[in-house]
Design a protein around this motif. Structure first.
Motif, PDB file in Angstrom:
ATOM      1  N   ARG A  29       0.769  -1.260   0.190  1.00  0.00           N
ATOM      2  CA  ARG A  29      -0.026   0.053   0.072  1.00  0.00           C
ATOM      3  C   ARG A  29       0.809   1.159  -0.053  1.00  0.00           C
ATOM      4  O   ARG A  29       0.173   2.351  -0.594  1.00  0.00           O
ATOM      5  N   VAL A 225     -17.778  14.266   3.117  1.00  0.00           N
ATOM      6  CA  VAL A 225     -18.393  13.181   3.738  1.00  0.00           C
ATOM      7  C   VAL A 225     -19.679  13.282   4.413  1.00  0.00           C
ATOM      8  O   VAL A 225     -20.528  12.487   4.477  1.00  0.00           O
ATOM      9  N   GLN A 226     -19.828  14.509   5.101  1.00  0.00           N
ATOM     10  CA  GLN A 226     -21.187  14.802   5.723  1.00  0.00           C
ATOM     11  C   GLN A 226     -22.222  15.182   5.046  1.00  0.00           C
ATOM     12  O   GLN A 226     -23.452  15.036   5.441  1.00  0.00           O
TER      13      GLN A 226
ATOM     14  N   ALA B 307     -14.836  11.234  10.976  1.00  0.00           N
ATOM     15  CA  ALA B 307     -13.732  11.100   9.734  1.00  0.00           C
ATOM     16  C   ALA B 307     -12.591  10.086  10.418  1.00  0.00           C
ATOM     17  O   ALA B 307     -11.957   9.572   9.454  1.00  0.00           O
ATOM     18  N   LEU B 310     -12.151   5.633   8.966  1.00  0.00           N
ATOM     19  CA  LEU B 310     -11.111   5.109   7.841  1.00  0.00           C
ATOM     20  C   LEU B 310      -9.783   4.931   8.368  1.00  0.00           C
ATOM     21  O   LEU B 310      -9.382   3.943   8.081  1.00  0.00           O
ATOM     22  N   VAL B 311      -9.413   6.137   9.115  1.00  0.00           N
ATOM     23  CA  VAL B 311      -7.943   5.845   9.624  1.00  0.00           C
ATOM     24  C   VAL B 311      -7.754   4.496  10.362  1.00  0.00           C
ATOM     25  O   VAL B 311      -6.844   3.726  10.255  1.00  0.00           O
ATOM     26  N   GLU B 314      -8.466   1.191   8.328  1.00  0.00           N
ATOM     27  CA  GLU B 314      -7.256   0.792   7.410  1.00  0.00           C
ATOM     28  C   GLU B 314      -6.200   0.453   8.069  1.00  0.00           C
ATOM     29  O   GLU B 314      -5.381  -0.433   7.600  1.00  0.00           O
ATOM     30  N   ASN B 315      -5.834   1.096   9.298  1.00  0.00           N
ATOM     31  CA  ASN B 315      -4.478   0.599  10.073  1.00  0.00           C
ATOM     32  C   ASN B 315      -4.881  -0.770  10.675  1.00  0.00           C
ATOM     33  O   ASN B 315      -3.941  -1.660  10.439  1.00  0.00           O
ATOM     34  N   GLN B 332     -20.353   7.314   7.787  1.00  0.00           N
ATOM     35  CA  GLN B 332     -19.230   6.736   7.966  1.00  0.00           C
ATOM     36  C   GLN B 332     -19.492   5.100   7.651  1.00  0.00           C
ATOM     37  O   GLN B 332     -18.310   4.495   7.718  1.00  0.00           O
ATOM     38  N   PHE B 335     -17.269   3.641   4.756  1.00  0.00           N
ATOM     39  CA  PHE B 335     -15.945   3.468   5.129  1.00  0.00           C
ATOM     40  C   PHE B 335     -15.671   2.179   5.701  1.00  0.00           C
ATOM     41  O   PHE B 335     -14.619   1.414   5.558  1.00  0.00           O
ATOM     42  N   ALA B 339     -13.578  -1.226   4.616  1.00  0.00           N
ATOM     43  CA  ALA B 339     -12.299  -1.555   5.101  1.00  0.00           C
ATOM     44  C   ALA B 339     -12.440  -2.674   6.385  1.00  0.00           C
ATOM     45  O   ALA B 339     -11.555  -3.289   6.789  1.00  0.00           O
TER      46      ALA B 339
ATOM     47  N   PHE C 129      -6.102  14.555   9.521  1.00  0.00           N
ATOM     48  CA  PHE C 129      -7.170  14.574   8.664  1.00  0.00           C
ATOM     49  C   PHE C 129      -6.705  14.252   7.307  1.00  0.00           C
ATOM     50  O   PHE C 129      -7.440  13.551   6.464  1.00  0.00           O
ATOM     51  N   LEU C 132      -6.560  10.912   5.333  1.00  0.00           N
ATOM     52  CA  LEU C 132      -7.629  10.214   4.875  1.00  0.00           C
ATOM     53  C   LEU C 132      -7.444   9.976   3.381  1.00  0.00           C
ATOM     54  O   LEU C 132      -7.999   8.894   2.943  1.00  0.00           O
ATOM     55  N   TYR C 135      -5.663   6.889   2.791  1.00  0.00           N
ATOM     56  CA  TYR C 135      -6.447   5.629   3.309  1.00  0.00           C
ATOM     57  C   TYR C 135      -7.627   5.420   2.255  1.00  0.00           C
ATOM     58  O   TYR C 135      -8.086   4.298   1.982  1.00  0.00           O
ATOM     59  N   SER C 138      -6.182   3.638  -0.791  1.00  0.00           N
ATOM     60  CA  SER C 138      -5.875   2.363  -0.629  1.00  0.00           C
ATOM     61  C   SER C 138      -7.046   1.375  -0.385  1.00  0.00           C
ATOM     62  O   SER C 138      -7.373   0.270  -0.871  1.00  0.00           O
ATOM     63  N   ALA C 139      -8.260   1.861   0.127  1.00  0.00           N
ATOM     64  CA  ALA C 139      -9.437   1.318   0.650  1.00  0.00           C
ATOM     65  C   ALA C 139     -10.115   1.159  -0.661  1.00  0.00           C
ATOM     66  O   ALA C 139     -10.732   0.128  -1.117  1.00  0.00           O
ATOM     67  N   ARG C 142      -8.719  -1.608  -3.035  1.00  0.00           N
ATOM     68  CA  ARG C 142      -8.821  -2.994  -2.386  1.00  0.00           C
ATOM     69  C   ARG C 142     -10.350  -3.319  -2.405  1.00  0.00           C
ATOM     70  O   ARG C 142     -10.618  -4.553  -2.934  1.00  0.00           O
ATOM     71  N   ALA C 143     -11.418  -2.406  -2.321  1.00  0.00           N
ATOM     72  CA  ALA C 143     -12.521  -2.788  -1.820  1.00  0.00           C
ATOM     73  C   ALA C 143     -13.590  -2.769  -3.147  1.00  0.00           C
ATOM     74  O   ALA C 143     -14.338  -3.369  -3.309  1.00  0.00           O
TER      75      ALA C 143
END
Lengths: 307, 411, 233
Positions: A29, A225-226, B307, B310-311, B314-315, B332, B335, B339, C129, C132, C135, C138-139, C142-143
């Motif tokens: 990744r 996102v919101q 927010a 996802l952090v 993903e970790n 959310q 996400f 993941a 922030f 993100l 991430y 990468s998500a 993969r998804a």
């Protein structure tokens, strides 16, 4: 000999290609992170810009500010923190500039603890930068952060002096012409909330607009996102909605084309500047998704071959 | 006699001629009649309904409404100031039917839930800008009622939803079979903890970033109880970093209770449940760093997330953990779905605690929740049909029914 | 009794009372009062949290266990911000009270607290922030795999929204006249259709389910059916 090896190579090539493509599916990744860093970083360094065409939501926001009489009292709530400033600050800059260009009297406040600093920054970088004539207490005021989330809005619908006896620095609001006669939220013609989550624009619609639907217009600025949580309210309960950087870029275009700045203002071009990296990043995402699917199909082919 | 009659006739004709000439010049509209003020029923005080007989629309443009100043207002204002205060302008026909609503009247100094005695007066504004004389109403007091009528729809919904939940709890207690579909994410809890035990790695539980005032945190903590019980039975290490002090305290109580429940109170480690920081990204930095260093084999994310979702996910994915998430934050969910291995979506998450308990009462409450959903679907269908018919006939009975239905539901 | 029965009684009584109070103008504000009480409790509980933070990190440092250096940084930062905020280091006096040092705003950009906020805290949170973006990439890689019809629909939707959210959408389909019968093929139109109708409808369904779930969960807690959040006696 040569012929045999060529035949072998021809047989192996599709296999190798397939194995290579299938291997992409399991790529480390960190390569993806690196490509994203380049997709964002290079356009920033090259200052890539693309033309924006204002969409209906940006136009509705612009019209909402234009439709109220010049010099109206407006309330801007900074409901975000530095984490979402990247998405929300450009639209906050543009909206404050727009309100000041219409000579509206602006009341700043925050439902997020760090929102006050965001508002202070906007006052310093945009309001006072382009409108030196704005006087504190007369043309604008900073109420600061108040704890209590949606409870603050609820109380403001009935009693602003009770909720805010002083400004953020402790000076009495009763002596400031801009809010001295503001009993409740009906004293405002317009409410804008730049919102990164809870509490934010949704709560302003539910508790302020829901209480007095015709008293003022409500406009929301949202992170990408919101936005799904705010869309149900637009356009009936929320007259305008700016969505992430794209919304900010479109709105900036509308505002600066009608009210050109007195001098160069990168702060009022932030949205458009950030759309360049966004385009490349989105293209990268599409490319990655395509690659991921090619890898999956190649992997299936290999399994099929083995069988 | 004849002379007297002739004189009277001549006088009347002259007077009529003068009046009509006057009317032609000024077109003064007629003054309102039958002005009646009544307290608005089912409100929180400070509202009055005003009725009057409406004239022909061609004669007047609008009605001007004023009210008498209260004693406090007269005292506060300058001497010789007006005793009447303008409150509203209304379309002239608005005085018919239920009447025109005057809201936000000042509360009485003595009793905040009602107004002083007020008198209203109404005048008509003619089409050419002339005002008629004012007509006074009766005296009225705007009183707060014990029940807010505008919340009736909500009250009925509440009774229906809660009633169906309670009904199914009682039915379940009475022996009615309660079948709940299997939720794969919850069935995987044991597997995830078992795997962590086999690998000798910890289990991480994140109860969201909101306080105990958020129902999602409460739901997350109740699921923690089940996870902690299984972890205690398997003797797996459970770590719970929290974002709020009160959540830390609640999590400690819950995990301790789970260890007692599993019959292994001695394995409870208070030090594994810690407060980190209220700051969203500070908390995420800690949890993500911890994941990279400790490499938990199972990660649970159950609560309110923003927010940071996802952090975290993903970790967790990067360290190869089995991940099970649950949240009622719609933004959310995508996400977590992308993941994590399993995700409890919205109501599944809120029903998880009841599902995991396996108790008849609690399973019955999930069934009752489904009945509530059925009621919601029916309300939506009725609303859609009414609104569609109303769109084709905006003046008809269906339009009025649609408006009344919307009004009843609080919109 | 003290740790289970009484908390359950408090929960049941306050829950029922506040639900009923919501419907009367005389009692609507009770929920705000209770929220005020909670804020006081949370402020007091913060002492508990801060104490825990200090205890854990002090133990790590004193035992020199793995990661003790991070713990030391945490402790030093905690102490520095505590002192900066409490003693208002470097604040500019309030213009209304120039002689009263403590009347100044501790958050002003000239103060030490404000400086740390603006030049350390703010960039750090923005950085977290910004992670993100990496991430999400990468998500997505993969998804988003076209494994079945539903996944293909999801993929197509993602393409449309991703393109429409940039100038690329206008570049590719902006030439289609808005008043033509093919206007629905414009990326910006498709995005509006997806977000305002399909997404909003789905979101409303999920929201209604969540609202009912909240009602049922609250009821289970109020009725004392769910006691898993309480400790043992």
């Amino acid at each position: 000999m040569t012929t045999t090896s060529q035949t072998n190579m021809n047989k192996q090539s599709p296999g190798r290609l397939r194995a290579f493509l299938a291997g992409i599916g399991n790529v480390d990744r960190r390569w993806i992170f690196l490509s994203m860093a380049l997709a964002v970083g290079v356009p920033i360094l090259l200052k890539l810009r693309f033309p924006e065409v204002p969409g209906p939501m940006a136009k509705a926001t612009f019209d909402a500010v234009e439709s109220i009489p010049e010099g109206s009292r407006v309330l801007l709530s900074f409901d975000y923190d530095p984490a979402s400033a990247g998405e929300l600050q450009p639209m906050a800059n543009a909206l404050v500039y727009h309100c000041a260009s219409r000579h509206h009297r602006i009341v700043f406040m925050a439902l997020w603890p760090l929102g006050k600093q965001m508002a202070d920054k906007t006052i310093k970088d945009v309001l006072l930068e382009f409108h030196h004539e704005y006087k504190y207490g007369v043309d604008y005021v900073q109420l600061g952060y108040k704890a209590g989330n949606e409870g603050v809005i609820k109380l403001m619908t009935t009693n602003i002096p009770g909720q805010y006896p002083t400004d953020a620095d402790g000076a009495a609001l009763s002596k400031m012409p801009i809010v001295a006669d503001a009993a409740d939220l009906r004293a405002f013609k317009f409410i804008g909330s730049f919102s990164a989550g809870f509490p934010g624009a949704k709560e302003w619609v539910q508790y302020a607009k829901g209480n007095t639907p015709d008293a003022f217009k409500v406009v929301g600025g949202s992170t990408g996102v919101q936005v799904s949580q705010l869309l149900p309210y637009y356009p009936k309960q929320m007259e305008g909605l700016l969505v992430a950087i794209k919304g900010a870029a479109e709105y900036e275009m509308l505002v600066t084309s009608k009210y050109p700045t007195s001098h160069y203002a990168d702060r009022l071009e932030e949205g458009r500047r950030r759309m360049g990296p966004q385009l490349v990043a989105h293209l990268l995402m599409i490319g990655l998704i395509v690659l991921g699917n090619v890898a999956m199909i190649a992997g299936r082919g290999m399994k099929g071959g083995a069988r | 006699m004849m002379n007297a009659l002739a004189l009277r006739w001549a006088f009347r004709t002259m007077a009529a001629a003068m009046l009509s000439a006057n009317a032609g010049a000024l077109a003064m509209p007629p003054a309102p009649t039958n002005v009646v003020a009544t307290d608005r029923p089912g409100d929180g005080g400070g509202a009055v309904m005003l009725q009057w007989t409406a004239p022909a629309p061609s004669e007047v443009k609008e009605a001007r409404i004023e009210r008498s100043a209260t004693a406090a207002e007269l005292k506060a204002s300058a001497p010789n100031s007006a005793a009447w205060i303008s409150v509203a302008s209304a379309p002239t026909l608005a005085g018919e039917g239920l009447g025109f609503e005057i809201t936000d009247l000042p509360p009485s100094a003595a009793n905040k839930s009602s107004t002083d005695q007020l008198v209203f007066r109404v005048a008509f504004l003619g089409t050419d800008g002339e005002m008629s004389a004012f007509t006074d109403s009766n005296t009225v007091v705007g009183v707060a009622n014990i029940f807010l009528a505008k919340k009736l729809g909500l009250a009925v919904s509440l009774v229906l939803v809660c009633g169906s939940v309670i009904l199914w709890i009682l039915l379940a207690r009475a022996g009615r079979s309660v079948k709940i579909r299997r939720i794969a994410a919850l069935d995987a809890v044991d597997e995830a903890i078992g795997r962590a035990t086999e690998m000798g790695r910890p289990v991480l539980f994140v109860p969201g970033i909101q306080d105990m005032t958020d129902i999602q945190t409460v739901a997350g903590v109740t699921i923690l109880g089940r996870v902690a019980k299984t972890a205690a039975e398997y003797d797996a290490t459970l770590e719970v970093p929290t974002c709020r002090s009160i959540v830390m305290s609640a999590c400690r109580d819950t995990v301790q209770a789970a260890h007692f429940g599993a019959g292994r109170p001695e394995t409870y480690r208070e030090a594994n449940i810690n407060y980190i920081t209220d700051e969203q990204f500070g908390y995420v930095a800690y949890v993500a760093g911890r994941m990279v260093r400790e490499k938990p084999a199972a990660c649970f994310y159950m609560g309110a997330f923003y927010a940071e979702s996802l952090v975290l996910a993903e970790n967790g994915n990067a360290v190869g953990a089995i991940q099970i998430a649950g949240t009622a934050e719609p933004s959310q969910l995508p996400f977590f779905v992308a993941a994590c291995d399993y995700t409890l979506i919205g109501e599944e998450f809120l029903a998880a605690s009841a599902y995991l308990s396996g108790e008849r009462d609690q399973l019955g409450s999930i069934k009752g929740q489904d009945l509530g959903k059925l009621i919601a679907v029916m309300v939506i269908l009725v609303g859609c049909v009414l609104a569609t018919v109303a769109a084709f006939a905006p003046e008809g009975a269906s339009a009025r029914a649609s408006a009344a239905f919307q009004n009843f539901l609080g919109g | 009794m003290l740790r289970r029965t009484i908390p359950m009684l408090i929960l049941a009584a306050s829950g029922i009372l506040l639900v009923v109070a919501y419907f009367s103008p005389f009692t609507t504000s009770w929920s705000e009062t209770v929220l005020g009480w909670f804020n006081v409790l949370a402020a007091v509980a913060f002492v508990l949290g801060a104490g825990n933070l200090l205890a854990v990190n002090l133990e790590l440092v004193s035992a020199r266990r793995a990661g003790w250096a991070y713990a030391l940084i945490t402790l030093l930062s905690f102490a520095a911000m505590f002192v900066f905020g409490l003693f208002k280091i470097g604040v500019v006096p309030n213009p209304d009270h120039p002689n009263v040092y403590f009347a100044g705003d501790y958050e002003s950009s000239q103060s030490a607290f404000g400086w740390v906020y603006e030049y350390i805290f703010s960039p750090l949170t923005s950085t977290m922030f910004a992670l993100l973006a990496f991430y999400v990439a990468s998500a997505a890689f993969r998804a988003f795999r076209a494994k079945n019809i539903e996944a293909i629909l999801l993929l197509s939707t993602a393409f449309i929204v991703l393109i429409a959210q940039t100038a690329g959408g206008m570049f590719l389909t902006g030439w289609i006249p808005e008043d033509s019968m093919f206007a629905f093929l414009r990326f910006d139109w498709m995005k509006v259709g997806i977000t305002e109708y399909i997404q909003t409808a789905g979101m409303r369904a999920i929201t209604i389910g969540i609202a009912l779930g909240i009602a049922a969960t609250s009821l289970r807690l109020i009725l004392g059916l769910d006691k898993s959040y309480l400790s043992k006696n």
